[in-house]
Design a protein around this motif. Structure first.
Motif: not given
Length: 255
Positions: A124-140, A206-213
């Motif tokens: 089960v991948f919760g809270g992380l969709g295509i962001g696993m491949i494309d990244g989840v934005g600028d976390w610096d 409404t998750d703006d971090i994980g990306g499309s499941p």
């Protein structure tokens, strides 16, 4: 809490059998700046799984909760953190388990499925969709916020949010800053396509971090997506519909 040692870390974990006796094991891996308690106990996952007859297991990732801390960025690659999960299963004598991760924990679960596929029955991948491949934005900016002496000086919205979360959970902010530098390693489409276990990808609408499941599930040979309605990244983990969908998913794939 119990502890076991692996790769120089003392790792805290919780292992609860259902009242009915021995149940199929579910290993839960929490997200960044969280802990086994914040992600899995407080939102009711241990109770949900135990009540449904499952053995619930969760641990504090290295650098988090009651586990050992390191300030070396090299210690926090997803592969090394996945090796902790594999070591815990070995420590408990569990050959195969359902594995559920949330956010960073979902990434760790994916790396575990690739490194130790025989140990992972379902994912089960919760809270992380295509962001696993494309990244989840600028976390610096989050690392900067974690290291700031005065949190009031942080202006980046996501940085403010995670700094407040880290302070609320009384986390070691220096360890988290090291973790965030290396734990975001991406998987390629080819990597994700090699994960053959039945997989549920669940992300809040409404998750703006994980990306499309849906986009992530489409790249996998045996995955399906679930939209956690009206939930953002922070609130989706405890959602009742998410829990119900996971139980339905596990019922399809008994060990």
């Amino acid at each position: 809490m119990r502890f076991f040692s692996h790769d120089g870390f003392d790792l805290a974990f919780l292992d609860r059998q259902p009242a009915s006796g021995e149940g199929d094991p579910v290993l839960m891996i929490h997200g960044f700046a969280s802990s086994h308690y914040v992600n899995w106990v407080s939102p009711g996952w241990f109770k949900t799984l135990n009540d449904a007859g499952y053995r619930a297991i969760a641990f504090d990732n290295r650098g988090h909760g009651s586990s050992s801390k390191s300030y070396d960025e090299a210690d926090y690659t997803p592969a090394k953190m996945a090796s902790d999960a594999a070591a815990l299963l070995g420590h408990l004598g569990i050959e195969r388990a359902h594995v559920m991760g949330y956010s960073m924990g979902a990434r760790i679960a994916a790396f575990l499925a690739l490194s130790d596929p025989d140990k992972v029955a379902t994912l089960v991948f919760g809270g992380l969709g295509i962001g696993m491949i494309d990244g989840v934005g600028d976390w610096d900016p989050i690392a900067d916020a974690l290291l700031a002496d005065d949190p009031a000086t942080t202006t980046h919205p996501r940085g403010r949010s995670f700094r407040a979360f880290a302070d609320q959970t009384r986390s070691d902010r220096r360890a988290l800053a090291a973790c965030i530098a290396t734990s975001r390693e991406l998987l390629s489409e080819q990597d994700i396509a090699r994960i053959a276990q039945p997989t549920l990808v669940a992300v809040g609408t409404t998750d703006d971090i994980g990306g499309s499941p849906d986009e992530l599930a489409a790249l996998m040979p045996n995955a399906r997506a679930f939209h956690i309605e009206g939930r953002d990244h922070m609130l989706a983990v405890g959602d009742k519909t998410f829990k119900q969908r996971v139980l339905e998913f596990y019922a399809e794939y008994p060990l």
